[in-house]
Design an enzyme around this catalytic site. Structure first.
Site, PDB file in Angstrom:
ATOM      1  N   ASN A 167      -7.220  -7.268  -7.145  1.00 55.95           N
ATOM      2  CA  ASN A 167      -8.580  -6.696  -7.178  1.00 55.95           C
ATOM      3  C   ASN A 167      -8.838  -5.776  -8.374  1.00 55.95           C
ATOM      4  O   ASN A 167      -9.977  -5.614  -8.789  1.00 55.95           O
ATOM      5  CB  ASN A 167      -8.935  -6.025  -5.843  1.00 55.95           C
ATOM      6  CG  ASN A 167      -8.095  -4.815  -5.534  1.00 55.95           C
ATOM      7  OD1 ASN A 167      -6.998  -4.659  -6.053  1.00 55.95           O
ATOM      8  ND2 ASN A 167      -8.608  -3.959  -4.672  1.00 55.95           N
ATOM      9  N   GLU A 266       1.060   1.854  -2.251  1.00 53.72           N
ATOM     10  CA  GLU A 266      -0.399   2.052  -2.231  1.00 53.72           C
ATOM     11  C   GLU A 266      -0.966   0.895  -1.434  1.00 53.72           C
ATOM     12  O   GLU A 266      -1.036  -0.233  -1.927  1.00 53.72           O
ATOM     13  CB  GLU A 266      -0.956   2.056  -3.663  1.00 53.72           C
ATOM     14  CG  GLU A 266      -0.448   3.184  -4.540  1.00 53.72           C
ATOM     15  CD  GLU A 266      -1.010   4.552  -4.153  1.00 53.72           C
ATOM     16  OE1 GLU A 266      -1.960   4.619  -3.346  1.00 53.72           O
ATOM     17  OE2 GLU A 266      -0.469   5.558  -4.629  1.00 53.72           O
ATOM     18  N   CYS A 300      -9.698  -1.079  -2.259  1.00 57.69           N
ATOM     19  CA  CYS A 300      -9.002  -0.431  -1.145  1.00 57.69           C
ATOM     20  C   CYS A 300      -9.744   0.816  -0.698  1.00 57.69           C
ATOM     21  O   CYS A 300      -9.668   1.222   0.451  1.00 57.69           O
ATOM     22  CB  CYS A 300      -7.586  -0.075  -1.557  1.00 57.69           C
ATOM     23  SG  CYS A 300      -7.552   0.878  -3.085  1.00 57.69           S
ATOM     24  N   GLU A 474      -0.276   8.196  -7.099  1.00 53.91           N
ATOM     25  CA  GLU A 474      -0.325   7.725  -8.485  1.00 53.91           C
ATOM     26  C   GLU A 474      -1.349   8.556  -9.233  1.00 53.91           C
ATOM     27  O   GLU A 474      -2.385   8.938  -8.667  1.00 53.91           O
ATOM     28  CB  GLU A 474      -0.692   6.242  -8.531  1.00 53.91           C
ATOM     29  CG  GLU A 474       0.411   5.383  -7.938  1.00 53.91           C
ATOM     30  CD  GLU A 474       0.208   3.886  -8.140  1.00 53.91           C
ATOM     31  OE1 GLU A 474      -0.945   3.421  -8.077  1.00 53.91           O
ATOM     32  OE2 GLU A 474       1.211   3.187  -8.367  1.00 53.91           O
TER      33      GLU A 474
HETATM   34  P1  NAD Z   1      -1.247  -8.626  -1.013  1.00 54.85           P
HETATM   35  O1  NAD Z   1      -0.463  -7.635  -0.245  1.00 54.85           O
HETATM   36  O2  NAD Z   1      -1.448  -9.964  -0.424  1.00 54.85           O
HETATM   37  O3  NAD Z   1      -0.568  -8.888  -2.425  1.00 54.85           O
HETATM   38  C1  NAD Z   1      -0.282  -7.835  -3.324  1.00 54.85           C
HETATM   39  C2  NAD Z   1       0.819  -8.283  -4.267  1.00 54.85           C
HETATM   40  O4  NAD Z   1       1.999  -8.512  -3.509  1.00 54.85           O
HETATM   41  C3  NAD Z   1       0.540  -9.581  -5.007  1.00 54.85           C
HETATM   42  O5  NAD Z   1       1.094  -9.501  -6.296  1.00 54.85           O
HETATM   43  C4  NAD Z   1       1.296 -10.613  -4.181  1.00 54.85           C
HETATM   44  O6  NAD Z   1       1.679 -11.749  -4.922  1.00 54.85           O
HETATM   45  C5  NAD Z   1       2.518  -9.812  -3.779  1.00 54.85           C
HETATM   46  N1  NAD Z   1       3.209 -10.276  -2.574  1.00 54.85           N
HETATM   47  C6  NAD Z   1       2.706 -10.924  -1.513  1.00 54.85           C
HETATM   48  N2  NAD Z   1       3.686 -11.159  -0.611  1.00 54.85           N
HETATM   49  C7  NAD Z   1       4.826 -10.632  -1.126  1.00 54.85           C
HETATM   50  C8  NAD Z   1       6.180 -10.543  -0.673  1.00 54.85           C
HETATM   51  N3  NAD Z   1       6.557 -11.039   0.487  1.00 54.85           N
HETATM   52  N4  NAD Z   1       7.071  -9.935  -1.465  1.00 54.85           N
HETATM   53  C9  NAD Z   1       6.705  -9.405  -2.654  1.00 54.85           C
HETATM   54  N5  NAD Z   1       5.443  -9.452  -3.134  1.00 54.85           N
HETATM   55  C10 NAD Z   1       4.520 -10.060  -2.376  1.00 54.85           C
HETATM   56  O7  NAD Z   1      -2.622  -7.912  -1.366  1.00 54.85           O
HETATM   57  P2  NAD Z   1      -3.859  -8.493  -2.184  1.00 54.85           P
HETATM   58  O8  NAD Z   1      -4.621  -9.413  -1.316  1.00 54.85           O
HETATM   59  O9  NAD Z   1      -3.413  -8.975  -3.522  1.00 54.85           O
HETATM   60  O10 NAD Z   1      -4.695  -7.154  -2.452  1.00 54.85           O
HETATM   61  C11 NAD Z   1      -5.548  -6.609  -1.536  1.00 54.85           C
HETATM   62  C12 NAD Z   1      -4.892  -5.510  -0.756  1.00 54.85           C
HETATM   63  O11 NAD Z   1      -4.417  -4.510  -1.650  1.00 54.85           O
HETATM   64  C13 NAD Z   1      -5.835  -4.792   0.171  1.00 54.85           C
HETATM   65  O12 NAD Z   1      -5.194  -4.525   1.382  1.00 54.85           O
HETATM   66  C14 NAD Z   1      -6.139  -3.503  -0.584  1.00 54.85           C
HETATM   67  O13 NAD Z   1      -6.575  -2.448   0.241  1.00 54.85           O
HETATM   68  C15 NAD Z   1      -4.845  -3.225  -1.223  1.00 54.85           C
HETATM   69  N6  NAD Z   1      -4.999  -2.329  -2.371  1.00 54.85           N
HETATM   70  C16 NAD Z   1      -4.562  -1.044  -2.254  1.00 54.85           C
HETATM   71  C17 NAD Z   1      -4.750  -0.154  -3.307  1.00 54.85           C
HETATM   72  C18 NAD Z   1      -4.292   1.281  -3.213  1.00 54.85           C
HETATM   73  O14 NAD Z   1      -4.210   1.921  -4.253  1.00 54.85           O
HETATM   74  N7  NAD Z   1      -3.988   1.800  -2.039  1.00 54.85           N
HETATM   75  C19 NAD Z   1      -5.366  -0.592  -4.477  1.00 54.85           C
HETATM   76  C20 NAD Z   1      -5.793  -1.912  -4.562  1.00 54.85           C
HETATM   77  C21 NAD Z   1      -5.594  -2.777  -3.499  1.00 54.85           C
END
Ligand code: NAD
Length: 494
Positions: A167, A266, A300, A474
């Site tokens: 995102n 995060e 997020c 962060e």
């Molecule tokens: P996601 O958890 O599906 O994926 C995030 C990353 O993790 C991607 O690079 C993905 O390829 C990787 N990933 C997925 N499964 C994995 C595994 N088993 N082992 C290692 N890596 C793995 O999340 P998303 O759909 O890409 O992003 C949206 C989510 O991120 C939402 O929940 C959002 O709230 C959160 N987010 C949080 C913040 C914050 O700062 N708190 C910021 C941005 C997004």
């Protein structure tokens, strides 16, 4: 693989052949060892716009090796020199900002104005951490027994695995890479498969700025679980910094626990946005539009539940509906667009399901609410009113342009409802009464509170959540960089 770096003359034109998007390992651009590729899709058109390598376990091992080889040199590089390289990264990102914004819009779909905002935010992490790199200090004191001095030195934690979501393809990466490099660590970044191009374009910029080979390695893969497990199992890896969903975060915490690896997490959010009767209506509406619609709701920190007090409720719903219905929906790269597509068709289906469930439970659709036909993963800006508390979207991240409005009567009531979630990332409060604003801010369980404004993110402030929204911070003074350092205590007698 094409070796040429980004051409500054191209400005806002994005020619995918003009920059390298192979795996970036040890300063070289390479294909995956199995030759496989991952297609990158433009969510506005559904067209395949590029392909990147699908890294294997062998490639991940090479990346760890490259980070290990580069570690001693980078750790010993003078802080001033590290700072100057980081500053150059910032300057190059600013110079190339229009091209980077266009790239983000193409692979993520977000409106160009949001992409421009992201590039500015992302670059700022380099400027901020260039300043932090030369301000790392330790502690010195006398032991209470008087027998010795207590010396505390802060050292780079070691090799870091960084995993980022789709995102904010630029900012989520620089928010980790810049402090890690400032602290003297070397890193392996695994960006999301949906948005890998920005990460590779930025890797070329770091290299051009003087970041030595192996200090930043980037790899994309369709097997993130096995590759991450393999990297964490290497005893040279000492840090995992993850941004993404709470579910994946939990899995990774368990994986890191096997090797007792330091984790920064995060994770997801479910931000309440609270509007009291005494709020300035226009300020609240402006703030709600930013808190809800930055990145078309794919943030997020996005306001997920809008709690509005009875006295201002109807005027707020009317104003919000007018503003949401007027938004220009279109391709991210179109300069007129205010709300771009969602990341995937699956994301659109999830939003559709949440809206349908809410309406079946009695929520009223004020605008939007219907998935359009045609190409692209679009969902229209939607306002729901009279939403009951027990709908699914009150518990889950909507991650889309849907604003559910809940009515409330008292301060105590809204605080209890705002806190009725496993998440605790961001919250928004609108009131003209500063004492009430500060009182409610102290009681709402969130790592970050925006008071009378819709934007909370700032590289100079500690970003992070409480409860199941994460661990660690962060950005901010010392906070972000501290995640990449370890205290070493020396009991010194002399
Ligand atoms: P996601 O958890 O599906 O994926 C995030 C990353 O993790 C991607 O690079 C993905 O390829 C990787 N990933 C997925 N499964 C994995 C595994 N088993 N082992 C290692 N890596 C793995 O999340 P998303 O759909 O890409 O992003 C949206 C989510 O991120 C939402 O929940 C959002 O709230 C959160 N987010 C949080 C913040 C914050 O700062 N708190 C910021 C941005 C997004």
């Amino acid at each position: 693989m094409i070796q040429q770096s980004i051409d500054p003359e191209e400005d806002d034109e994005v020619n995918f052949q003009s920059f390298s998007h192979g795996l970036h390992i040890g300063g070289r651009w390479v294909q995956a060892s199995n030759g496989r590729q991952i297609e990158v899709v433009d969510p506005s058109t559904e067209a395949v716009i590029a392909a990147v390598p699908d890294a294997t376990l062998e490639d991940a091992a090479s990346a760890v090796e490259a980070a290990a080889l580069a570690a001693p040199g980078w750790r010993e590089t003078a802080p001033r020199k590290r700072s100057e390289i980081l500053r150059r990264c910032y300057e190059l990102m600013v110079e190339r900002s229009e091209m980077l914004a266009m790239l983000i819009s193409m692979e993520n779909g977000k409106a160009l104005r949001d992409a421009r905002g992201e590039v500015a935010y992302a670059a700022e992490f380099f400027r901020w951490n260039a300043e932090e790199a030369v301000r790392i200090t330790g502690e010195f004191g006398i032991a209470p027994s008087g027998t010795n001095r207590i010396v505390v030195d802060y050292q780079p934690i070691g090799i870091c695995v960084l995993i980022t979501p789709w995102n904010f393809p630029a900012a989520m990466a620089t928010r980790k890479i810049a402090p890690a490099l400032a602290a003297g660590c070397t890193v392996i970044l695994k960006p999301a498969t949906e948005t890998p191009l920005t990460a590779y374009a930025l890797a070329a910029i770091y290299q051009e700025a003087g970041v030595p080979p192996g200090v930043v390695n980037v790899l994309t893969t369709t097997s993130p679980g096995p590759l991450t497990s393999a990297m964490l199992a290497d005893p040279r890896v000492r840090k995992l910094s993850f941004t993404g969903s709470t579910g994946v975060g939990r899995t990774l915490l368990a994986e890191a626990a096997k090797h007792v690896i330091s984790c920064s997490m995060e994770l997801g959010g479910n931000a309440p946005l609270i509007v009291f009767d005494d709020a300035d209506l226009d300020v609240a509406l402006d703030g709600a539009m930013v808190a809800k619609m930055r990145n078309a709701g794919e943030a997020c920190t996005a306001a997920n539940r809008l709690y509005v007090q009875s006295g201002i409720h109807d005027a707020f719903v009317e104003g919000l509906t007018k503003r949401m219905a007027a938004l220009v929906v279109g391709a991210g790269t179109d300069t007129a667009t205010e709300c771009g597509p969602m990341i995937t068709r699956k994301a659109v289906a999830k939003i559709g399901r949440l809206v349908e469930e809410a309406t079946l439970r009695g929520a009223k659709v004020q605008c939007g609410g219907t998935i359009p036909d045609g190409k692209g993963f679009f969902y229209p800006p939607t306002v729901l009113s009279e939403v009951p508390d027990d709908v699914e979207m009150a518990r889950e991240e909507i991650f889309g342009p849907v604003a559910p409005v809940f009515r409330f009567e008292s301060e105590e009531d809204v605080i209890a409802r705002a806190n009725d979630t496993e998440y605790g990332l961001a919250a928004y409060i609108f009131t003209r009464d500063l004492a009430r604003g500060m009182r409610v801010a102290s009681k709402v369980e969130a790592g970050m509170i925006a008071l009378n404004r819709g934007l909370v993110s700032d590289p100079a402030a500690p970003f992070g959540g409480v409860k199941q929204s994460g661990l660690g911070r962060e950005g901010g003074q010392h906070h972000g960089i501290a995640e990449f350092m370890e205290a070493k205590y020396i009991a010194a007698s002399f």
